[in-house]
Design a protein around this motif. Structure first.
Motif, short mmCIF file in Angstrom:
data_model
loop_
_atom_site.label_atom_id
_atom_site.label_comp_id
_atom_site.label_asym_id
_atom_site.label_seq_id
_atom_site.Cartn_x
_atom_site.Cartn_y
_atom_site.Cartn_z
N MET A 55 31.36 53.13 36.63
CA MET A 55 30.98 52.06 35.62
C MET A 55 29.33 51.76 35.96
N ALA A 56 28.70 53.08 35.91
CA ALA A 56 27.19 52.75 36.10
C ALA A 56 26.53 52.30 34.91
N ASP A 57 25.70 51.40 35.12
CA ASP A 57 24.82 50.64 33.97
C ASP A 57 25.83 49.81 33.04
N ALA A 58 26.41 49.09 33.67
CA ALA A 58 27.44 48.44 32.89
C ALA A 58 26.74 46.95 32.16
N ALA A 59 25.43 46.82 32.54
CA ALA A 59 24.57 45.95 31.98
C ALA A 59 23.86 46.34 30.56
N GLY A 60 23.56 47.73 30.59
CA GLY A 60 22.75 48.41 29.57
C GLY A 60 23.96 48.56 28.62
N ARG A 61 25.11 48.94 28.88
CA ARG A 61 26.26 49.28 27.99
C ARG A 61 26.62 47.98 27.26
N LEU A 62 26.63 46.90 28.01
CA LEU A 62 27.06 45.51 27.57
C LEU A 62 26.06 45.17 26.49
N ALA A 63 24.78 45.11 26.69
CA ALA A 63 23.66 44.81 25.86
C ALA A 63 23.59 45.62 24.68
N THR A 64 23.89 46.79 24.60
CA THR A 64 24.09 47.77 23.38
C THR A 64 25.18 47.29 22.55
N LEU A 65 26.18 47.21 23.10
CA LEU A 65 27.60 46.58 22.47
C LEU A 65 27.48 45.30 21.80
N ALA A 66 26.82 44.37 22.63
CA ALA A 66 26.50 43.14 22.07
C ALA A 66 25.65 43.12 20.68
N GLU A 67 24.61 44.17 20.73
CA GLU A 67 23.68 44.07 19.77
C GLU A 67 24.36 44.71 18.63
N GLU A 68 25.50 45.67 18.75
CA GLU A 68 26.01 46.32 17.53
C GLU A 68 26.87 45.04 16.96
N MET A 69 27.50 44.41 17.77
CA MET A 69 28.59 43.45 17.39
C MET A 69 27.68 42.17 16.61
N LEU A 70 26.74 41.68 17.14
CA LEU A 70 26.02 40.63 16.68
C LEU A 70 25.02 40.71 15.90
N GLY A 71 24.55 41.96 15.55
CA GLY A 71 23.34 42.08 14.88
C GLY A 71 22.04 42.12 15.17
N ALA A 72 21.85 41.52 16.41
CA ALA A 72 20.57 41.03 17.07
C ALA A 72 20.48 41.33 18.65
N PRO A 73 19.44 41.85 19.19
CA PRO A 73 19.57 41.88 20.57
C PRO A 73 19.73 40.66 21.45
N LEU A 74 20.19 40.71 22.49
CA LEU A 74 20.30 39.54 23.32
C LEU A 74 19.06 38.93 23.78
N PRO A 75 18.89 37.60 23.45
CA PRO A 75 17.61 37.10 24.20
C PRO A 75 17.14 36.83 25.51
N ILE A 76 18.26 37.07 26.45
CA ILE A 76 18.10 36.99 27.95
C ILE A 76 18.34 38.33 28.54
N ARG A 77 18.18 38.42 29.89
CA ARG A 77 18.51 39.20 30.60
C ARG A 77 19.85 39.53 30.98
N ILE A 78 20.42 40.44 31.41
CA ILE A 78 21.81 40.64 31.91
C ILE A 78 21.97 41.43 32.93
N ARG A 79 22.58 40.65 34.19
CA ARG A 79 22.94 41.40 35.18
C ARG A 79 24.47 41.62 35.34
N ALA A 80 25.01 42.78 35.57
CA ALA A 80 26.47 43.00 35.59
C ALA A 80 26.91 43.02 37.06
N TRP A 81 28.26 43.07 37.06
CA TRP A 81 29.11 43.15 38.35
C TRP A 81 28.69 44.44 39.33
#
Length: 442
Positions: A1-27
């Motif tokens: 599960m390497a780079d979970a934060a990057g994958r999560l940010a990419t998928l969230a942008e695809e769902m929401l239609g815009a990049p997340l406005p804050i940083r993400i740190r994953a488990w």
């Protein structure tokens, strides 16, 4: 599960239609996002399961309260960024346009193959299994039957207020006033600003020695104590909280005012010993509910003598394009004020008038509540370990999120707070007010 934060940010942008406005740190300790922005920390994979299971405010709240999700950096900045990103307004123009949850709307729009693929990938990223049960701080009991019966209201009040007077002292300070303070300057102390608010209410009510005052929703007794001590009135305070009543009675005894002030555990619908010269209702009417508001205003009108004044201090929401579609905020309903409801100030004024009151003044003081909440947040953060010890980690997180988010809501004009002065004007119209100016400012 390497780079979970990057994958999560990419998928969230695809769902929401815009990049997340804050940083993400994953488990997995991976991190991504705008440099210098606050960081949303998903401490455990189950945080993502909570968000997917209940997209929108409730899923975020459960992850936050449970400690599965945290924020590093400026909490206000993070909440402000998320509020602008996770919620969108309907295409109807104007400030009253309804908000819609972007996550919920995205899940409902799964006819888009790209979004379907993003949801499937997020489910895989979240790991197997259902989310754990909601945190114990959430209202778990099934609430059946009509809203705002005396029994149901008492249970709702107990959920919010009977969590320990020591905890409330830590947050509210020595004044023990749980409503908007009144600030002359931002550098005024919280204690002085709360005293000034109580005195403002007393002056608006034109209290005089020997008069009878009813304080509806008296909390820990601050209003009745101030009115009795400074204005010489005989006061009755009513609350549905046993803990508040016990605390208020001790304060009254310590002040030597037992013969002048009475505290009752009593519903406003059970007060039968009118008439009163004045009634204050400070931060209580939010608990009444739309279905009971006409009853509430009618009872207060009957309890006042002709010429008597009512000061109704109440939080207001912005009007909805379709008022029938109004829904109570899920986080507030589940964790903070069960069954609480807000109404537009115009609706409140109309209902007071329909009950027979003459509305003489409306003062909007929403910026004052934003400053008050920021002071409460600062007190909570400064004594965080003690707050956790007095309640629970989850309860302390509920309060931190609730107060910080509400401060932003007042600052951004999403909600307001108003003091409405109304009079039971005699039939001949002789109110005796002579309110050509706001002379109560002193």
């Amino acid at each position: 599960m390497a780079d979970a934060a990057g994958r999560l940010a990419t998928l969230a942008e695809e769902m929401l239609g815009a990049p997340l406005p804050i940083r993400i740190r994953a488990w997995d300790h991976s991190e991504t996002g705008p440099p210098g922005a606050p960081t949303l920390v998903l401490r455990r994979r189950r945080a993502l399961r909570r968000l997917l299971w209940k997209p929108g405010e409730l899923g975020l709240a459960r992850a936050w309260v449970s400690g599965d999700l945290a924020i590093e950096g400026d909490l206000y900045d993070a909440l402000d960024r998320l509020a602008g990103h996770l919620w969108e307004r309907d295409p109807n123009p104007g400030p009253a346009a309804r908000r819609r949850s972007r996550p919920a709307a995205a899940l409902q729009a799964l006819r888009d193959p790209r979004r379907r693929a993003a949801v499937r990938a997020l489910i895989v990223l979240a790991g197997p299994g259902l989310p754990p049960p909601p945190p114990r701080e959430e209202v778990r009991a099934v609430r059946r039957g009509p809203l705002h019966t005396p029994r149901r209201d008492k249970e709702a009040i107990s959920h919010h207020y009977d969590v320990g007077n020591d905890f409330y002292e830590l947050v509210l300070g020595p004044s023990m006033v749980y409503s908007c303070a009144y600030w002359d300057r931002p550098d005024t102390t919280l204690e002085d600003a709360q005293r000034d608010k109580l005195d403002l209410v007393c002056r608006k009510l034109a209290l005089k020695p020997g008069q009878r005052l009813l304080d509806v929703g008296c909390g820990w007794g601050s209003m009745v104590l101030h009115a009795a001590r400074e204005y010489g009135v005989s006061a009755v305070g009513i609350t549905l909280s046993e803990e508040q009543a016990s605390y208020a009675r001790k304060r009254i005894a310590d002040a030597g005012l037992t013969g002048q002030v009475e505290i009752r555990v009593q519903d406003y619908r059970e007060v039968l010993d009118g008439p009163y010269d004045a009634i204050s209702s400070i931060g209580m009417a939010e608990h009444v509910g739309a279905a009971r508001y006409a009853e509430y205003t009618g009872i207060l009108h009957r309890l006042l003598k002709p010429g008597g004044r009512l000061l109704n201090h109440q939080i207001a929401r912005r009007p909805e394009p379709d008022e029938a579609a109004y829904r109570v905020d899920e986080f507030i309903d589940r964790y903070v004020f069960p069954d609480g409801e807000l109404a537009p100030v115009g609706q409140t004024v109309s209902q007071l008038e329909e009950a027979g009151f003459e509305v003489r003044d409306v003062e909007a003081i929403r910026e004052h509540y934003a400053l008050t909440l920021r002071r409460w947040v600062a007190r909570l953060e400064a004594s965080w370990r003690e707050a956790v010890r007095l309640t629970s980690p989850g309860r302390a997180r509920v309060w931190l999120l609730y107060m910080a988010a509400c401060a932003l809501s007042f600052e951004r004009n999403r909600i307001g707070v108003n003091q409405i002065l109304a009079v039971r004007t005699p039939g001949d119209g002789a109110s005796g007010l002579l309110l050509r100016t706001r002379d109560w400012r002193g």
